[in-house]
Design an enzyme around this catalytic site. Structure first.
Site, PDB file in Angstrom:
ATOM      1  CG  HIS A   1      65.083  14.560 110.846  1.00 11.39           C
ATOM      2  ND1 HIS A   1      65.763  15.750 110.705  1.00 11.39           N
ATOM      3  CD2 HIS A   1      63.776  14.846 110.540  1.00 11.39           C
ATOM      4  CE1 HIS A   1      64.911  16.693 110.333  1.00 11.39           C
ATOM      5  NE2 HIS A   1      63.703  16.175 110.230  1.00 11.39           N
TER       6      HIS A   1
ATOM      7  CG  ASP B   1      71.447  17.251 115.210  1.00  8.05           C
ATOM      8  OD1 ASP B   1      70.760  17.970 115.944  1.00  8.05           O
ATOM      9  OD2 ASP B   1      71.006  16.672 114.212  1.00  8.05           O
TER      10      ASP B   1
ATOM     11  CG  HIS C   1      72.904  18.370 106.188  1.00 12.08           C
ATOM     12  ND1 HIS C   1      72.083  18.757 105.157  1.00 12.08           N
ATOM     13  CD2 HIS C   1      72.191  18.517 107.325  1.00 12.08           C
ATOM     14  CE1 HIS C   1      70.928  19.133 105.667  1.00 12.08           C
ATOM     15  NE2 HIS C   1      70.960  19.002 106.968  1.00 12.08           N
TER      16      HIS C   1
HETATM   17  N1  CMC Z   1      80.054   9.357 109.304  1.00  7.41           N
HETATM   18  C1  CMC Z   1      80.790   8.623 108.451  1.00  7.41           C
HETATM   19  N2  CMC Z   1      80.552   8.524 107.150  1.00  7.41           N
HETATM   20  C2  CMC Z   1      79.502   9.206 106.681  1.00  7.41           C
HETATM   21  C3  CMC Z   1      78.687  10.015 107.496  1.00  7.41           C
HETATM   22  C4  CMC Z   1      79.012  10.065 108.861  1.00  7.41           C
HETATM   23  N3  CMC Z   1      78.284  10.815 109.693  1.00  7.41           N
HETATM   24  N4  CMC Z   1      77.715  10.588 106.758  1.00  7.41           N
HETATM   25  C5  CMC Z   1      77.919  10.173 105.501  1.00  7.41           C
HETATM   26  N5  CMC Z   1      79.003   9.345 105.454  1.00  7.41           N
HETATM   27  C6  CMC Z   1      79.576   8.724 104.275  1.00  7.41           C
HETATM   28  C7  CMC Z   1      78.753   7.549 103.798  1.00  7.41           C
HETATM   29  O1  CMC Z   1      79.200   6.345 104.380  1.00  7.41           O
HETATM   30  C8  CMC Z   1      78.993   7.618 102.326  1.00  7.41           C
HETATM   31  O2  CMC Z   1      80.295   7.116 102.072  1.00  7.41           O
HETATM   32  P1  CMC Z   1      80.565   6.192 100.778  1.00  7.41           P
HETATM   33  O3  CMC Z   1      80.366   7.111  99.618  1.00  7.41           O
HETATM   34  O4  CMC Z   1      81.952   5.697 100.946  1.00  7.41           O
HETATM   35  O5  CMC Z   1      79.536   5.117 100.837  1.00  7.41           O
HETATM   36  C9  CMC Z   1      79.051   9.095 102.016  1.00  7.41           C
HETATM   37  O6  CMC Z   1      79.523   9.701 103.231  1.00  7.41           O
HETATM   38  C10 CMC Z   1      77.701   9.701 101.634  1.00  7.41           C
HETATM   39  O7  CMC Z   1      76.776   9.415 102.685  1.00  7.41           O
HETATM   40  P2  CMC Z   1      75.228   9.161 102.531  1.00  7.41           P
HETATM   41  O8  CMC Z   1      74.749   8.295 103.648  1.00  7.41           O
HETATM   42  O9  CMC Z   1      74.945   8.734 101.118  1.00  7.41           O
HETATM   43  O10 CMC Z   1      74.659  10.628 102.702  1.00  7.41           O
HETATM   44  P3  CMC Z   1      73.130  10.992 102.915  1.00  7.41           P
HETATM   45  O11 CMC Z   1      72.933  12.305 102.267  1.00  7.41           O
HETATM   46  O12 CMC Z   1      72.242   9.878 102.511  1.00  7.41           O
HETATM   47  O13 CMC Z   1      73.023  11.088 104.498  1.00  7.41           O
HETATM   48  C11 CMC Z   1      73.009  11.957 106.674  1.00  7.41           C
HETATM   49  C12 CMC Z   1      72.996  12.301 105.190  1.00  7.41           C
HETATM   50  C13 CMC Z   1      72.813  13.231 107.492  1.00  7.41           C
HETATM   51  C14 CMC Z   1      71.842  11.001 106.998  1.00  7.41           C
HETATM   52  C15 CMC Z   1      74.354  11.296 107.010  1.00  7.41           C
HETATM   53  O14 CMC Z   1      75.432  12.170 106.736  1.00  7.41           O
HETATM   54  C16 CMC Z   1      74.429  10.789 108.450  1.00  7.41           C
HETATM   55  O15 CMC Z   1      73.980   9.689 108.737  1.00  7.41           O
HETATM   56  N6  CMC Z   1      75.001  11.619 109.375  1.00  7.41           N
HETATM   57  C17 CMC Z   1      75.017  11.256 110.777  1.00  7.41           C
HETATM   58  C18 CMC Z   1      73.658  11.549 111.396  1.00  7.41           C
HETATM   59  C19 CMC Z   1      73.441  13.024 111.616  1.00  7.41           C
HETATM   60  O16 CMC Z   1      74.316  13.726 112.126  1.00  7.41           O
HETATM   61  N7  CMC Z   1      72.240  13.490 111.251  1.00  7.41           N
HETATM   62  C20 CMC Z   1      71.845  14.892 111.480  1.00  7.41           C
HETATM   63  C21 CMC Z   1      71.620  15.609 110.203  1.00  7.41           C
HETATM   64  S1  CMC Z   1      71.495  17.385 110.445  1.00  7.41           S
HETATM   65  C22 CMC Z   1      70.077  17.604 111.392  1.00  7.41           C
HETATM   66  C23 CMC Z   1      68.829  17.227 110.711  1.00  7.41           C
HETATM   67  O17 CMC Z   1      68.527  17.742 109.622  1.00  7.41           O
HETATM   68  O18 CMC Z   1      68.095  16.444 111.275  1.00  7.41           O
END
Ligand code: CMC
Length: 430
Positions: free
Chosen positions: A269, A365, A308
């Site tokens: 986050h 971010d 996201h």
């Molecule tokens: N890098 C590589 N792969 C990713 C990433 C990433 N940053 N984010 C998602 N994926 C992939 C994930 O591995 C999955 O692939 P597969 O379908 O093959 O398993 C697919 O994309 C869907 O990902 P998810 O984890 O199910 O998506 P989510 O909605 O649960 O997670 C998230 C959202 C923001 C936690 C995630 O995208 C992430 O970890 N991003 C990096 C951390 C980040 O930048 N966070 C800041 C968010 S914006 C500010 C805030 O609101 O705090």
């Protein structure tokens, strides 16, 4: 006969059919409780870890269209707010539901400016931390501690108490944040300067040294104000949900906002801006970018600052921040060694099927850390920089929760997977 706005469900376990009302694009989870296999069956529940498809409230604060990359506060697009407004005006908008008129804005700014001081005992609390304590940990504790300084805030049905808590939190969180920073450097605390703007005063509390008066660079103060606007609220994210869950117990607003600070602390986050900078530093140079992205695609790591839960398009906040990076670098006469790597990462990722097919785009971010770094703000402070403006969003969400007639204490259900009816084993027999 089911109406048009209903969902017909057939339970194939029993052959029974049910009609469930569809309203606002949702069905009520409680309407599924009637779906039972027998009289003593508890009834059907929904299972939704991480609330990926569950609306937990009605809200009129922030609108996001993740597919179109749209973000609006009280209906006003974020682009217009960043261009025409100030952070304190946006805070008023979020908390009160409408833009202030001239007098309302003047009063609001006056009130917040004149509540920036914190009780001297909070300084002593800060003094109890190790010199290398994480400033986010210090912020978390001191925001929680405010509830003990303002016990009347526990009267959450009193509009005057709610108003004072909103003013005090928005006014004092920057002071707590700056004190945490100064404490971590072993520097004397800098008291608020009421003649400066909200962001200008924050820069003063962070950076003032021996000069009698700190004069913030107006370009940096404005860039920081825009960053504050961009971080002010983001509907039902992890920390806002934490504020609502804690607030639903009718705890005081300082404790509820403390829960938000805790939620924000995590690397998925508000901690992501830190993770982005560490990632860029680890990559080290532009020529290492392809190798790094290969590692991400093989699942060895995440491309931090990308992806996201809601945006499946470019995060509009990232676009606005990107526009300010060069401006800040110019104002600070600094050359960011990491910007080039970030630009290359973005370019390659946006051109790569792995990221485009998963709709992974830069989020807020990705570039914010570069701006903070250019402003000479240490990495450990990045998440604190997020918490300062998000305070207004947390208060807006908390206020809305208290005014919501449907509000009940948050209490999710579970699917129990553990043992049942096992006997206690005496120590000597284990
Ligand atoms: N890098 C590589 N792969 C990713 C990433 C990433 N940053 N984010 C998602 N994926 C992939 C994930 O591995 C999955 O692939 P597969 O379908 O093959 O398993 C697919 O994309 C869907 O990902 P998810 O984890 O199910 O998506 P989510 O909605 O649960 O997670 C998230 C959202 C923001 C936690 C995630 O995208 C992430 O970890 N991003 C990096 C951390 C980040 O930048 N966070 C800041 C968010 S914006 C500010 C805030 O609101 O705090």
């Amino acid at each position: 006969m089911a109406g048009d706005n209903s969902l017909s469900i057939t339970d194939n376990r029993t052959g029974r059919s049910y009609d469930v009302e569809i309203k606002d694009g949702t069905v009520r989870a409680m309407d599924l409780r009637q779906v039972k296999t027998s009289d003593d069956d508890f009834g059907l529940m929904t299972y939704d870890p991480g609330f990926t498809n569950t609306a937990a409230c009605r809200s009129a604060v922030t609108y996001i269209d993740g597919d179109a990359g749209v973000l609006e506060h009280r209906g006003i697009p974020i682009e217009q707010l960043c261009e025409k407004s100030t952070y304190l005006e946006v805070a008023y908008l979020l908390v009160n539901g409408h833009l202030p008129d001239k007098t309302q804005l003047e009063n609001w700014v006056y009130e917040i400016t004149h509540h920036t001081y914190i009780h001297e005992n909070i300084k002593e609390l800060m003094g109890g931390f190790w010199h290398d304590a994480h400033p986010m940990g210090m912020l978390l504790s001191s925001v929680g501690a405010l509830s003990t300084f303002y016990p009347n805030a526990a009267n959450i049905d009193d509009p005057e108490q709610r108003y004072m808590a909103a003013v005090r939190l928005i006014a004092k969180v920057p002071t707590l944040a700056a004190f945490a920073y100064r404490r971590s450097l072993g520097l004397p605390y800098v008291y608020p300067d009421n003649d400066l703007s909200y962001s200008g005063n924050f820069l003063s509390m962070l950076f003032k040294m021996a000069e009698p008066r700190y004069e913030p660079d107006p370009r940096l103060a404005r860039a920081l104000d825009v960053l504050f606007i961009l971080h002010a609220d983001h509907e039902q994210n992890c920390s806002a949900a934490a504020v609502r869950v804690a607030g639903s117990s009718r705890v005081d607003p300082y404790s509820a906002v403390g829960a938000g600070v805790a939620g924000l602390y995590g690397p998925l986050h508000g901690g992501a801006n830190v993770a982005v900078l560490r990632m860029l530093q680890r990559i080290g140079s532009v020529d290492k970018v392809p190798e790094f992205l290969e590692g991400v695609k093989q699942g060895n790591e995440r491309l931090m600052g990308f992806g996201h839960r809601v945006y499946k398009n470019y995060d509009p906040r990232a676009r606005i921040i990107r526009q300010h990076v060069d401006e800040v670098l110019e104002a600070t006469s600094r050359d960011s060694p990491w910007l080039e790597i970030a630009v290359e990462l973005e370019k390659r990722a946006l051109d790569d099927e792995y990221f485009t097919s998963r709709k992974l785009y830069p989020n807020v971010d990705f570039y914010s850390g570069l701006i903070y770094e250019a402003m000479n703000i240490p990495t450990d402070m990045f998440t604190v920089m997020f918490a300062v403006p998000r305070t207004s969003g947390w208060i807006a969400q908390w206020t809305e929760l208290l005014n919501d007639e449907e509000m009940r204490i948050a209490r999710p259900r579970q699917i129990y997977t553990g043992a049942r009816n096992t006997d206690y084993v005496p120590m000597e027999k284990r």
